[in-house]
Motif scaffolding. Sequence first.
Motif, mmCIF file in Angstrom:
data_model
loop_
_atom_site.group_PDB
_atom_site.id
_atom_site.type_symbol
_atom_site.label_atom_id
_atom_site.label_comp_id
_atom_site.label_asym_id
_atom_site.label_seq_id
_atom_site.Cartn_x
_atom_site.Cartn_y
_atom_site.Cartn_z
ATOM 1 N N ILE A 133 0.860 -1.175 0.000
ATOM 2 C CA ILE A 133 0.000 0.000 0.000
ATOM 3 C C ILE A 133 0.899 1.228 0.000
ATOM 4 N N ASP A 134 0.906 1.936 -1.126
ATOM 5 C CA ASP A 134 1.821 3.067 -1.289
ATOM 6 C C ASP A 134 1.378 4.295 -0.508
ATOM 7 N N ARG A 135 0.075 4.500 -0.423
ATOM 8 C CA ARG A 135 -0.459 5.661 0.291
ATOM 9 C C ARG A 135 -1.678 5.243 1.109
ATOM 10 N N VAL A 136 -1.799 5.848 2.275
ATOM 11 C CA VAL A 136 -2.967 5.673 3.134
ATOM 12 C C VAL A 136 -3.552 7.050 3.389
ATOM 13 N N TYR A 137 -4.847 7.171 3.125
ATOM 14 C CA TYR A 137 -5.554 8.417 3.419
ATOM 15 C C TYR A 137 -6.635 8.135 4.461
ATOM 16 N N PHE A 138 -6.656 8.911 5.520
ATOM 17 C CA PHE A 138 -7.787 8.925 6.448
ATOM 18 C C PHE A 138 -8.638 10.130 6.066
ATOM 19 N N ARG A 139 -9.781 9.857 5.469
ATOM 20 C CA ARG A 139 -10.694 10.920 5.020
ATOM 21 C C ARG A 139 -11.701 11.178 6.132
ATOM 22 N N VAL A 140 -11.688 12.390 6.674
ATOM 23 C CA VAL A 140 -12.487 12.723 7.847
ATOM 24 C C VAL A 140 -13.887 13.167 7.429
ATOM 25 N N ALA A 141 -14.888 12.507 7.986
ATOM 26 C CA ALA A 141 -16.288 12.889 7.779
ATOM 27 C C ALA A 141 -17.034 12.521 9.061
ATOM 28 N N SER A 142 -17.418 13.521 9.821
ATOM 29 C CA SER A 142 -18.034 13.243 11.118
ATOM 30 C C SER A 142 -19.414 12.625 10.989
ATOM 31 N N ASP A 143 -20.096 12.883 9.888
ATOM 32 C CA ASP A 143 -21.442 12.359 9.680
ATOM 33 C C ASP A 143 -21.381 10.923 9.141
ATOM 34 N N PRO A 144 -22.016 9.956 9.807
ATOM 35 C CA PRO A 144 -21.959 8.559 9.341
ATOM 36 C C PRO A 144 -22.486 8.381 7.926
ATOM 37 N N ASP A 145 -23.536 9.125 7.558
ATOM 38 C CA ASP A 145 -24.068 8.998 6.201
ATOM 39 C C ASP A 145 -23.056 9.497 5.170
ATOM 40 N N ALA A 146 -22.323 10.538 5.518
ATOM 41 C CA ALA A 146 -21.293 11.036 4.601
ATOM 42 C C ALA A 146 -20.203 9.989 4.397
ATOM 43 N N ARG A 147 -19.805 9.295 5.493
ATOM 44 C CA ARG A 147 -18.783 8.245 5.355
ATOM 45 C C ARG A 147 -19.296 7.099 4.484
ATOM 46 N N LEU A 148 -20.550 6.733 4.692
ATOM 47 C CA LEU A 148 -21.131 5.656 3.882
ATOM 48 C C LEU A 148 -21.168 6.061 2.412
ATOM 49 N N ASN A 149 -21.568 7.294 2.139
ATOM 50 C CA ASN A 149 -21.653 7.737 0.752
ATOM 51 C C ASN A 149 -20.287 7.832 0.095
ATOM 52 N N LEU A 150 -19.265 8.176 0.860
ATOM 53 C CA LEU A 150 -17.909 8.142 0.310
ATOM 54 C C LEU A 150 -17.544 6.737 -0.146
ATOM 55 N N LEU A 151 -17.911 5.743 0.658
ATOM 56 C CA LEU A 151 -17.625 4.350 0.306
ATOM 57 C C LEU A 151 -18.436 3.924 -0.913
ATOM 58 N N LEU A 152 -19.731 4.210 -0.911
ATOM 59 C CA LEU A 152 -20.596 3.784 -2.012
ATOM 60 C C LEU A 152 -20.246 4.490 -3.319
ATOM 61 N N ALA A 153 -19.734 5.717 -3.211
ATOM 62 C CA ALA A 153 -19.369 6.472 -4.414
ATOM 63 C C ALA A 153 -17.988 6.107 -4.934
ATOM 64 N N GLY A 154 -17.274 5.240 -4.234
ATOM 65 C CA GLY A 154 -15.934 4.868 -4.664
ATOM 66 C C GLY A 154 -14.878 5.878 -4.291
ATOM 67 N N GLU A 155 -15.220 6.866 -3.452
ATOM 68 C CA GLU A 155 -14.254 7.861 -3.015
ATOM 69 C C GLU A 155 -13.573 7.478 -1.711
ATOM 70 N N ALA A 156 -13.976 6.355 -1.129
ATOM 71 C CA ALA A 156 -13.279 5.731 -0.005
ATOM 72 C C ALA A 156 -13.270 4.232 -0.263
ATOM 73 N N ASP A 157 -12.263 3.577 0.257
ATOM 74 C CA ASP A 157 -12.117 2.138 0.063
ATOM 75 C C ASP A 157 -12.588 1.329 1.260
ATOM 76 N N VAL A 158 -12.595 1.944 2.431
ATOM 77 C CA VAL A 158 -12.927 1.239 3.663
ATOM 78 C C VAL A 158 -13.742 2.170 4.558
ATOM 79 N N ALA A 159 -14.761 1.626 5.186
ATOM 80 C CA ALA A 159 -15.502 2.339 6.226
ATOM 81 C C ALA A 159 -15.861 1.333 7.306
ATOM 82 N N GLN A 160 -15.597 1.685 8.557
ATOM 83 C CA GLN A 160 -15.839 0.769 9.660
ATOM 84 C C GLN A 160 -17.066 1.168 10.463
ATOM 85 N N SER A 161 -17.416 0.333 11.436
ATOM 86 C CA SER A 161 -18.530 0.585 12.355
ATOM 87 C C SER A 161 -19.818 0.876 11.594
#
Length: 550
Positions: free
Chosen positions: A226-254
């Motif tokens: 893994i060449d780069r790791v990004y922690f993308r901050v989004a305090s809203d759970p729906d925003a984190r989910l949408n980042l994952l579903l939109a392909g703009e994040a690779d992992v979302a927990q909890s």
Amino acid sequence: MPRSRSRIAVASCALLLTSTVLLPAQRQTNDHGVVIIATGADAPAPVPTVATFGTNWEVANLLFLRLAEMGPTLTSVGDRGFIPALARAWNRRDSLTLVFELDPRALWHDGRPVTAADVIFTFARSQEIPDLASALRRVKSVSAEGDHRVIFRFVRFYPEQLYDATHQMLIMPQHLLKDIPLDSLPTSAFAQKPVGNGPFRWVRRVPGQLIELAAFDRFFLGRPKIDRVYFRVASDPDARLNLLLAGEADVAQSLSLPAEDRVRQDSNLVVTAVPSGGITYALFNQKANGDRGKPHPILSDPVVRRALILALDRPQMARSVYGGHTSVPDGPVPQMFAWVQAPGERIVPSDTARARAMLASAGWLDHDRDGILDKNGIPFELSVNTPNRTPQRPMLAQQMQARLLPLGIKLNVRLMEYEVSQTMRDSGQFDIDMASANLDPTPSGWDWSWSCANVAKKRQNVGSYCNPEIDSLLLKAQSSRDPVVHYRRILALIRSDAPAIFLSSPANVIGVNKRYASHPFRPEMLWLSLRHWSVTPGQQLPRDRVTSTP
């Protein structure tokens, strides 16, 4: 029509990742890539002794190493079951002395070698932190024999000596920190750009938005794929989910149960449930809200606390919020060490009739016929402080509110920002605190929140629960070669005393992009195995072949 917050978050993430250059061809293979992790909080100071939980801690564990890591069995007792990290080997000179041989290949990210002086410095600095000093209280001294041999001496023999010497300390660079006072470290230049010894090095932070790490080319245990790791901050759970579903994040927990269902419907994603050290519980404050010098007018009575627990159908509540990945313990027993519970032991089932009778026996009746119980003119009204970082705890608090009202108990759910809830919790400004804890991978850590000794310590036993027998049993367990019998007795006492409503021990439900050939997770520290991740050959995205400018 105005854009939704989730779309803005996705667009913002894309912009943050556009400053890119191609990786050198000789370093890029078809199983390398990038990982973008959607997270709920920023990491303003991801350095040891400052970071203790949250994203700060998650990032720190990628930047810094311990002497050794726990193995896959998560065994904390004895000298086996640990994996070399900064130390390539260890041995005993006697029952009170452990000797660690540092790997001479280990380097700090500035190119300086890791030496025994760094370990000695880390131990000395840890003694300045009350919580760490308590965890390391049985380590008498740490000394060196040359640059790569470290000697740990203990005040007495106990079976978790190796665990304490390794798990409790992320090793820090003496040459960079020796002149920085502890109280200046959180705001120091080092905290803004930490220099570690782990598989990933610091690149940048965009406050409130992004943390970026890069693979350390000279990592002595092998450069990550893994060449780069990004922690993308989004305090809203729906925003984190949408980042994952939109392909703009690779992992979302909890993931919540509805979020899990949506992730399962996406052909590019897979759901993984990881046993965790997490528990969710409603902590009773046994002292008056905001005044630890007085008993709580309602919750200081164990009969009342037991009645509140009986009034709730905890398994149904847990399943409705977490789905089938959860268990409901009768004590601080996460899935990670459920072996502590006796075989076949089950929680006491809900019984509202009995709960009502117990409350009446304690003097709580509806004397004024307003629908709310009262006693000596005091209405049975409580507030539950609930952080809004994730949806699960508010959902559980609202279910508690609905289930207790028919018994004549008014529960006010107070939703608040995480930082506010923590401040109020630490200062005792709550009746009930909807808490979530990620426990150390050993029951010996129960003394943190459930011992008399830690009642007065900030951020520890904030509910002021005290049973001296538990303190005695913890001491016996920590020196016993077979501590399970003592732990089970502690659980029996906690069941009887009812210091909290233990609502769930959920697995960590994680959504992951399917393009990763290997994506192991660690129960005790989720991202600790990120250096072993790789991308399935031929499944790289364009962003897997580029990385932002250092």
